[in-house]
Write a protein that holds these residues in place. Structure first.
Motif, PDB file in Angstrom:
ATOM      1  N   GLU A  76       4.948   2.644  14.976  1.00 57.90           N
ATOM      2  CA  GLU A  76       5.530   1.705  14.013  1.00 57.90           C
ATOM      3  C   GLU A  76       6.762   2.323  13.371  1.00 57.90           C
ATOM      4  O   GLU A  76       7.812   1.685  13.223  1.00 57.90           O
ATOM      5  N   LEU A 113       0.429   4.157  14.254  1.00 59.34           N
ATOM      6  CA  LEU A 113       1.351   4.231  13.108  1.00 59.34           C
ATOM      7  C   LEU A 113       2.667   4.963  13.406  1.00 59.34           C
ATOM      8  O   LEU A 113       3.737   4.467  13.045  1.00 59.34           O
ATOM      9  N   ALA A 144       6.547  -4.660   5.127  1.00 56.94           N
ATOM     10  CA  ALA A 144       6.042  -3.390   5.658  1.00 56.94           C
ATOM     11  C   ALA A 144       4.691  -3.087   5.036  1.00 56.94           C
ATOM     12  O   ALA A 144       4.606  -2.460   3.992  1.00 56.94           O
ATOM     13  N   GLY A 145       3.647  -3.573   5.671  1.00 59.90           N
ATOM     14  CA  GLY A 145       2.320  -3.430   5.084  1.00 59.90           C
ATOM     15  C   GLY A 145       2.145  -4.348   3.881  1.00 59.90           C
ATOM     16  O   GLY A 145       1.440  -4.046   2.945  1.00 59.90           O
ATOM     17  N   GLY A 155       0.814  -1.226   0.000  1.00 63.38           N
ATOM     18  CA  GLY A 155       0.000   0.000   0.000  1.00 63.38           C
ATOM     19  C   GLY A 155       0.837   1.261   0.000  1.00 63.38           C
ATOM     20  O   GLY A 155       1.790   1.390  -0.755  1.00 63.38           O
ATOM     21  N   GLY A 156       0.501   2.174   0.922  1.00 64.60           N
ATOM     22  CA  GLY A 156       1.107   3.498   0.936  1.00 64.60           C
ATOM     23  C   GLY A 156       2.582   3.505   1.283  1.00 64.60           C
ATOM     24  O   GLY A 156       3.319   4.403   0.880  1.00 64.60           O
ATOM     25  N   GLY A 157       3.022   2.495   2.031  1.00 63.18           N
ATOM     26  CA  GLY A 157       4.447   2.367   2.294  1.00 63.18           C
ATOM     27  C   GLY A 157       5.020   3.338   3.303  1.00 63.18           C
ATOM     28  O   GLY A 157       6.200   3.662   3.248  1.00 63.18           O
ATOM     29  N   SER A 158       4.222   3.815   4.255  1.00 65.75           N
ATOM     30  CA  SER A 158       4.775   4.750   5.241  1.00 65.75           C
ATOM     31  C   SER A 158       5.862   4.085   6.081  1.00 65.75           C
ATOM     32  O   SER A 158       6.851   4.721   6.440  1.00 65.75           O
ATOM     33  N   ASN A 159       5.709   2.800   6.372  1.00 61.28           N
ATOM     34  CA  ASN A 159       6.775   2.100   7.096  1.00 61.28           C
ATOM     35  C   ASN A 159       8.011   1.933   6.228  1.00 61.28           C
ATOM     36  O   ASN A 159       9.141   2.036   6.721  1.00 61.28           O
ATOM     37  N   MET A 160       7.807   1.683   4.935  1.00 62.56           N
ATOM     38  CA  MET A 160       8.947   1.591   4.006  1.00 62.56           C
ATOM     39  C   MET A 160       9.711   2.902   4.006  1.00 62.56           C
ATOM     40  O   MET A 160      10.948   2.903   4.092  1.00 62.56           O
ATOM     41  N   ILE A 175       6.272  -5.954  10.574  1.00 68.40           N
ATOM     42  CA  ILE A 175       5.630  -5.093  11.565  1.00 68.40           C
ATOM     43  C   ILE A 175       4.142  -5.431  11.555  1.00 68.40           C
ATOM     44  O   ILE A 175       3.536  -5.545  10.493  1.00 68.40           O
ATOM     45  N   HIS A 176       3.606  -5.664  12.742  1.00 65.60           N
ATOM     46  CA  HIS A 176       2.185  -6.035  12.827  1.00 65.60           C
ATOM     47  C   HIS A 176       1.496  -5.077  13.797  1.00 65.60           C
ATOM     48  O   HIS A 176       2.009  -4.860  14.908  1.00 65.60           O
ATOM     49  N   PRO A 177       0.356  -4.521  13.418  1.00 65.08           N
ATOM     50  CA  PRO A 177      -0.285  -3.491  14.244  1.00 65.08           C
ATOM     51  C   PRO A 177      -1.134  -4.058  15.384  1.00 65.08           C
ATOM     52  O   PRO A 177      -2.336  -3.775  15.488  1.00 65.08           O
TER      53      PRO A 177
HETATM   54  C1  GRF Z   1       0.193  -0.407   8.986  1.00 62.83           C
HETATM   55  O1  GRF Z   1      -0.826  -0.384   9.961  1.00 62.83           O
HETATM   56  C2  GRF Z   1       1.088  -1.576   9.270  1.00 62.83           C
HETATM   57  O2  GRF Z   1       1.109  -1.926  10.630  1.00 62.83           O
HETATM   58  C3  GRF Z   1       0.445  -2.686   8.504  1.00 62.83           C
HETATM   59  O3  GRF Z   1       0.033  -2.069   7.285  1.00 62.83           O
HETATM   60  C4  GRF Z   1      -0.417  -0.734   7.618  1.00 62.83           C
HETATM   61  C5  GRF Z   1      -0.005   0.241   6.541  1.00 62.83           C
HETATM   62  O4  GRF Z   1       1.394   0.300   6.530  1.00 62.83           O
HETATM   63  N1  GRF Z   1       1.366  -3.759   8.313  1.00 62.83           N
HETATM   64  P1  GRF Z   1       2.195   1.255   5.473  1.00 62.83           P
HETATM   65  O5  GRF Z   1       1.721   2.673   5.700  1.00 62.83           O
HETATM   66  O6  GRF Z   1       1.832   0.772   4.078  1.00 62.83           O
HETATM   67  O7  GRF Z   1       3.631   1.063   5.855  1.00 62.83           O
END
Ligand code: GRF
Length: 195
Positions: free
Chosen positions: A174, A171, A87-88, A10-15, A108-110
């Motif tokens: 995370e 988030l 990451a997501g 998805g958006g990849g904010s963790n990436m 990573i698990h929420p």
């Molecule tokens: C986040 O809640 C993460 O914990 C889960 O996916 C969600 C979106 O993550 N694994 P990101 O913004 O795409 O990194």
């Protein structure tokens, strides 16, 4: 210099937070961002950061999970990563995939594992009347969301919280614990840290 492949859906904010952490004296650099979804917003963010990207579209494998995983392995191994950071990434990986990267995959698990493995974690915590929620970084094993926990962070669940409000509170945690835990992992430290 160690190489880290990051898998997103998805958006990849963790990436982004992982990639931004891998600079200066950090022992690793991101070598690939791969998504199972061509439209994942994180792909453009990775490209903007100069990170190679790849897409293996799971809808092209019509439910043949083994064939999808083999295609993902081929795409990843072309970049020779030392560690994989999920990451997501919203796909369940086969035991064969996990065995191929044995001991080198983080996720990573929420939720505060072992509570709320799987999906809709925040809604389930609210529904259960829990007073707190959070996120966990763990080593990936064949058991879904079941590997050794390397880090956890907690946030309060407030009166009237919606799943979206709770997700927004979790988030940033995370984004804090995943880079720190990846760095410890790369330094060979597999101890657990509770933030
Ligand atoms: C986040 O809640 C993460 O914990 C889960 O996916 C969600 C979106 O993550 N694994 P990101 O913004 O795409 O990194």
């Amino acid at each position: 210099m160690k190489r880290v492949a990051i898998l997103i859906s998805g958006g990849g904010s963790n990436m982004v937070s992982l990639a931004k952490s891998m600079t200066g004296d950090h022992p690793a650099r991101p070598c690939l961002v791969l998504s199972n979804r061509p439209e994942a917003g994180g792909l453009a963010k990775a490209a903007d950061m100069g990170i190679p990207t790849a897409v293996v579209d799971h809808t092209e494998f019509k439910g043949d999970r083994a064939a999808f995983d083999a295609a993902v392995i081929a795409a990843i191994d072309a970049h020779a990563p030392d560690v994989l950071a999920l990451a997501g990434f919203m796909r369940i990986l086969t035991p064969e995939f996990i065995a191929h990267y044995e001991g080198r995959i983080l996720n990573i698990h929420p939720s505060l594992l072992p509570k709320y493995k799987g999906l809709h974690t925040h809604a389930r915590a609210i529904e259960a009347g829990d007073k707190e929620a959070g996120c966990s970084v763990h080593e990936v094993t064949a058991e879904l969301d079941g590997g050794p926990i390397l880090a956890q962070a907690r946030v309060p669940i407030l009166e009237g919280d919606t799943p979206e409000a709770l997700a927004a509170r979790v988030l940033p945690k995370e984004h804090e614990i995943y880079p720190a835990t990846l760095r410890r992992f790369l330094d060979g430290d597999r101890s657990r840290v509770d933030y």
